[in-house]
Design an enzyme around this catalytic site. Structure first.
Site, short mmCIF file in Angstrom:
data_model
loop_
_atom_site.label_atom_id
_atom_site.label_comp_id
_atom_site.label_asym_id
_atom_site.label_seq_id
_atom_site.Cartn_x
_atom_site.Cartn_y
_atom_site.Cartn_z
N ARG A 82 8.37 -3.46 40.81
CA ARG A 82 8.53 -2.49 41.90
C ARG A 82 9.38 -1.31 41.45
O ARG A 82 9.14 -0.18 41.86
CB ARG A 82 9.15 -3.19 43.12
CG ARG A 82 9.08 -2.35 44.38
CD ARG A 82 9.47 -3.16 45.60
NE ARG A 82 10.84 -3.63 45.52
CZ ARG A 82 11.38 -4.49 46.39
NH1 ARG A 82 10.66 -4.99 47.39
NH2 ARG A 82 12.63 -4.88 46.28
N LYS A 184 11.35 2.15 46.52
CA LYS A 184 12.76 1.96 46.85
C LYS A 184 13.55 3.14 46.30
O LYS A 184 14.24 3.04 45.26
CB LYS A 184 13.24 0.62 46.28
CG LYS A 184 14.18 -0.10 47.20
CD LYS A 184 14.27 -1.57 46.89
CE LYS A 184 15.53 -2.18 47.43
NZ LYS A 184 15.81 -1.96 48.84
N GLU A 220 8.76 -1.11 59.79
CA GLU A 220 9.79 -2.04 59.33
C GLU A 220 11.13 -1.56 59.84
O GLU A 220 11.20 -0.63 60.64
CB GLU A 220 9.76 -2.16 57.80
CG GLU A 220 10.00 -0.86 57.06
CD GLU A 220 10.08 -1.05 55.55
OE1 GLU A 220 10.57 -2.09 55.10
OE2 GLU A 220 9.67 -0.13 54.83
N1 PLP Z 1 12.27 -2.98 53.44
C1 PLP Z 1 13.28 -2.19 53.07
C2 PLP Z 1 13.30 -0.81 53.59
C3 PLP Z 1 14.27 -2.66 52.19
O1 PLP Z 1 15.28 -1.89 51.82
C4 PLP Z 1 14.19 -3.99 51.72
C5 PLP Z 1 15.17 -4.51 50.78
O2 PLP Z 1 14.98 -4.60 49.63
C6 PLP Z 1 13.11 -4.78 52.14
C7 PLP Z 1 12.18 -4.26 53.01
C8 PLP Z 1 12.97 -6.19 51.68
O3 PLP Z 1 12.48 -6.24 50.37
P1 PLP Z 1 12.80 -7.48 49.43
O4 PLP Z 1 12.34 -8.67 50.15
O5 PLP Z 1 12.02 -7.20 48.21
O6 PLP Z 1 14.28 -7.46 49.21
C1 COI Z 2 17.99 -5.44 49.78
O1 COI Z 2 17.70 -6.29 50.61
O2 COI Z 2 18.13 -5.71 48.58
C2 COI Z 2 18.15 -4.04 50.13
O3 COI Z 2 18.14 -3.22 49.27
C3 COI Z 2 18.34 -3.68 51.53
C4 COI Z 2 19.55 -2.87 51.75
C5 COI Z 2 19.54 -2.42 53.15
C6 COI Z 2 20.81 -3.60 51.42
#
Ligand code: PLP
Ligand code: COI
Length: 341
Positions: A82, A184, A220
Site C-alpha cells: 500500500r 495513505k 469511512e
Molecule cells: N481508513 C483510514 C482513513 C485509515 O487511516 C486507516 C488506518 O490505517 C484505515 C482505514 C484502516 O486501515 P488498516 O486496517 O490498514 O490500518
Molecule cells: C492506523 O490505523 O494505522 C492509522 O493510520 C489511523 C490513524 C488515524 C491513527
C-alpha cells in the site's frame, strides 16, 4: 531483554519516544542502504517538498507479543504494497517491499524493550513514513526523499477501549471521487483535522464521511473503515474507490467467511439503509474493531440494537478472532504473521 518500566495497561494512543528509528535516503535515483539511529530529530531545508506541497505518505501497523512470548507483526507485506501505491500516486519513489519488511523487522527488534507484554492490552505502533526532503518551489515532485520508521507503544485509539462510541455524519468531505482517498497521504488527514476537532467539540468520537459526489453513500471515518452486520448476521462493508483499502477490513472479511462461516458482502452502502443494520463497527490498525453504538445524522439518531454498553455479538466474534490470530491464540492463515523474534 528487560522491558521498559511503563504502565502498559493504561497507555493511550499517544507518542512515546523509543530508542531507535530507521532512516533511508533517496538521492540521485536510488535508495541508500538505510540504518537505525538514536536521533529522533529531522533537519531539513526550509523549502523541502514536504513543507511546501505536503508530499508525504505513511503507513501504520503494530507489533504484538504473543501468548508464547514471541514478537510478531501482522501482514507487513500489505503495508509495504500500500505504501508503494501511495508513493506512486504522489510521484514519489517506491520503497521496495522486501526492504520495507526488513526495515520494520530491524526497527521492532531494536525497540523490543518497548513492545508491550502479552495481555496488557497495549501494542507497539509502527509508523513508516516518507517525504520529499529536497527543495521545491514550483509545483513539482522533490528530487530527494527520506523513508523513516518510528515506533511508539500505544493503548486503545478510542477512550474506553471496547465501549461503543457515538459518531456523527460529517458535513465535510474526506475524499474526492478521483482524488487521493484510496492512498495513505498525509494530506487526507490534514484536511480532516477541522472536521475531527469540530466533531470532538460536539462530543462525537469520529466522523462518518459520505461520498463527495452524491452525499448518499457511506465511505469511512477519518481513520478507519466501516463494518456493518445485518439482522441475519451478514458482514457488509462499503465498497468505494475513494476509501483506504484497510488491511484490517480485508482480514476481517476473510475471518468472517473462513473462520466464522458468515456471509460477507462488499458493496455500496447508502446512509438511508444504515438504520436497518443490527451492528456497526470501525476497523483499522489503530481502531482494531471498535463498536459504534449510535450515529447522529443532523439530529436524527441511528441507534444500533447492540446498544451503548458493549460490542454487538458478531462484532465481538470478529474482534476475538482477529485479535486471537494477532496474539497467537488462534492459528493464522498462511503468511499473516511475521515473526520478529
Ligand atoms: N481508513 C483510514 C482513513 C485509515 O487511516 C486507516 C488506518 O490505517 C484505515 C482505514 C484502516 O486501515 P488498516 O486496517 O490498514 O490500518
Ligand atoms: C492506523 O490505523 O494505522 C492509522 O493510520 C489511523 C490513524 C488515524 C491513527
Amino acid at each position: 531483554m528487560e522491558k521498559k518500566n511503563l504502565d502498559w495497561s493504561n497507555l493511550d494512543f499517544g507518542y512515546i519516544q523509543t530508542d531507535k528509528r530507521y532512516v533511508s535516503n533517496f538521492k540521485d535515483g536510488a535508495w541508500d542502504d538505510g540504518c537505525l539511529t538514536s536521533d529522533a530529530s529531522i533537519v531539513l531545508n526550509e523549502c523541502a517538498g514536504v513543507f511546501q506541497y505536503a508530499q508525504t505518505v505513511f503507513e501504520g501497523l503494530k507489533a504484538y507479543t504473543t501468548e508464547d512470548g514471541k514478537i510478531v507483526t501482522f501482514r507487513p507485506d500489505l503495508n509495504a504494497e500500500r505504501m508503494i501505491d501511495s508513493a506512486k500516486r504522489l510521484e514519489m519513489p517506491a520503497f521496495p517491499k522486501e526492504r520495507f519488511i526488513d526495515a520494520v523487522t530491524q526497527t521492532v527488534k531494536a525497540n523490543a524493550a518497548w513492545v508491550p507484554p502479552f495481555g496488557s492490552g497495549a501494542t507497539l505502533y509502527i509508523r513508516p513514513y516518507m517525504f520529499g526532503s529536497s527543495p521545491v518551489i514550483g509545483v513539482s515532485p522533490a528530487a530527494e526523499y527520506q523513508f523513516r520508521i518510528l515506533t511508539t507503544p500505544v493503548g486503545p485509539y478510542f477512550k474506553g477501549g471496547a465501549k461503543p462510541i457515538t459518531i456523527k455524519v460529517s458535513d465535510f468531505d474526506r475524499a474526492a471521487p478521483h482524488g487521493t482517498g484510496h492512498i495513505k497521504a498525509g494530506l487526507n488527514y490534514a484536511m480532516s483535522l477541522h472536521a475531527i476537532v469540530t466533531a470532538h467539540e460536539e462530543g462525537y468520537a469520529e466522523n462518518m464521511y459520505l461520498d463527495a459526489a452524491t452525499r448518499t453513500k457511506v465511505e469511512e471515518t477519518g481513520g478507519a473503515n466501516f463494518i456493518f452486520i445485518t439482522k441475519d448476521k451478514k458482514v457488509v462493508t462499503p465498497k468505494s474507490s475513494s476509501i483506504l483499502p484497510s488491511i484490517t477490513r480485508r482480514s476481517l472479511l476473510y475471518v468472517a467467511k473462513e473462520y466464522l462461516g458468515l456471509e460477507t458482502e462488499e458493496r455500496e452502502v447508502t446512509l438511508e439503509e444504515v438504520p436497518e443494520f443490527a451492528e456497526c463497527g470501525l476497523c483499522g490498525t489503530a481502531a482494531v474493531v471498535s463498536p459504534v453504538g449510535k450515529i447522529v445524522d443532523h439530529g436524527r439518531e441511528i441507534c444500533f440494537a447492540s446498544g451503548m454498553d458493549e460490542m454487538g455479538p458478531v462484532t465481538k466474534q470478529l474482534y476475538d478472532t482477529l485479535t486471537g490470530i494477532q496474539m497467537g491464540r488462534i492459528e493464522a492463515p498462511e503468511g499473516w504473521i511475521h515473526v520478529i523474534e
